[in-house]
Design an enzyme around this catalytic site. Structure first.
Site, mmCIF file in Angstrom:
data_model
loop_
_atom_site.group_PDB
_atom_site.id
_atom_site.type_symbol
_atom_site.label_atom_id
_atom_site.label_comp_id
_atom_site.label_asym_id
_atom_site.label_seq_id
_atom_site.Cartn_x
_atom_site.Cartn_y
_atom_site.Cartn_z
ATOM 1 C CG ASN A 65 -0.429 -0.219 2.522
ATOM 2 O OD1 ASN A 65 0.612 -0.857 2.680
ATOM 3 N ND2 ASN A 65 -1.106 0.289 3.537
ATOM 4 C CG ASN A 68 -1.226 11.388 -1.531
ATOM 5 O OD1 ASN A 68 -1.803 12.443 -1.305
ATOM 6 N ND2 ASN A 68 -0.193 11.321 -2.334
ATOM 7 C CB ALA A 69 -0.824 14.330 2.427
ATOM 8 C CB CYS A 76 -5.286 -1.280 -1.939
ATOM 9 S SG CYS A 76 -6.583 -0.501 -0.968
ATOM 10 C CD GLU A 78 -5.438 -5.936 -1.403
ATOM 11 O OE1 GLU A 78 -4.882 -4.811 -1.329
ATOM 12 O OE2 GLU A 78 -6.234 -6.358 -0.549
ATOM 13 C CB CYS A 107 -10.931 -2.446 0.553
ATOM 14 S SG CYS A 107 -10.185 -1.932 -1.008
ATOM 15 C CB CYS A 110 -8.744 -4.617 -3.449
ATOM 16 S SG CYS A 110 -7.556 -3.270 -3.259
HETATM 17 N N1 THU Z 1 -5.409 -1.435 2.270
HETATM 18 C C1 THU Z 1 -4.863 -2.265 1.335
HETATM 19 O O1 THU Z 1 -3.689 -2.110 0.947
HETATM 20 N N2 THU Z 1 -5.628 -3.271 0.846
HETATM 21 C C2 THU Z 1 -6.923 -3.491 1.211
HETATM 22 O O2 THU Z 1 -7.584 -4.340 0.617
HETATM 23 C C3 THU Z 1 -7.503 -2.757 2.328
HETATM 24 C C4 THU Z 1 -6.769 -1.547 2.759
HETATM 25 C C5 THU Z 1 -4.603 -0.332 2.784
HETATM 26 C C6 THU Z 1 -5.093 1.026 2.373
HETATM 27 C C7 THU Z 1 -4.539 1.905 3.468
HETATM 28 O O3 THU Z 1 -3.215 2.250 3.123
HETATM 29 C C8 THU Z 1 -4.510 1.000 4.682
HETATM 30 O O4 THU Z 1 -4.632 -0.334 4.185
HETATM 31 C C9 THU Z 1 -5.597 1.257 5.692
HETATM 32 O O5 THU Z 1 -6.846 1.309 5.081
#
Ligand code: THU
Length: 150
Positions: A65, A68-69, A76, A78, A107, A110
């Site tokens: 992941n 960003n600000a 994400c 994936e 999520c 994704c």
């Molecule tokens: N995140 C992922 O990388 N994959 C997911 O399927 C769920 C969320 C990341 C996004 C963010 O950087 C952090 O997890 C918290 O939401």
């Protein structure tokens, strides 16, 4: 000649093996996802995610992941892995491993992003202790959106 690189790791294809081969492939994928997870840029949430995407050609693409600000444009793990694979000309995916501290599930965005490339893609959700469970994109996203515009 192909030089080894973090973005593309050779792995044996899964179709010909027995269950110990499959366990070996899962372990390789978890290792790649864990290594890539170390590059996670997550200063806002502190939630680090690593992914490893296995293609039908036997390549593995890592993703992490990237926050960003402007929170909403964070990427994400994936989707980072899928974008890498597609950018290299690969669209046929066998499996994706996602590693988080708690073995959390992908999520919704994704799930839809993966579904674009097939509902039978295997999804392996691992935690920081190496415990994992196996599911599929279709199980995680029943009745996905499909574009029937023509
Ligand atoms: N995140 C992922 O990388 N994959 C997911 O399927 C769920 C969320 C990341 C996004 C963010 O950087 C952090 O997890 C918290 O939401």
């Amino acid at each position: 000649m192909d030089a080894p690189s973090a973005k593309k790791t050779p792995a044996a294809p899964p179709e010909s093996g027995d269950s110990s081969d499959i366990a070996g492939i899962v372990n390789v994928l978890i290792e790649v996802a864990n290594n890539t997870r170390q590059n996670a840029y997550a200063p806002y949430s502190g939630y680090r995610v690593g992914a490893a995407l296995l293609t039908s050609q036997g390549n593995v693409y890592g993703g992490c992941n990237v926050e960003n600000a402007s929170y909403g444009i964070s990427l994400c793990a994936e989707r980072a892995a899928v974008a890498k694979a597609v950018s290299e000309g690969e669209r046929d995916f066998e499996a994706i491993v996602v590693v988080t501290d708690d073995g959390g599930t992908p999520c919704g965005a994704c799930r839809q992003f993966l579904r674009e490339f097939g509902e039978d893609i295997i999804v392996i959700l691992a935690d920081k202790r190496g415990r994992y469970r196996i599911t599929t994109v279709g199980e995680l996203l029943p009745e996905a959106f499909v574009l029937n515009s023509k």
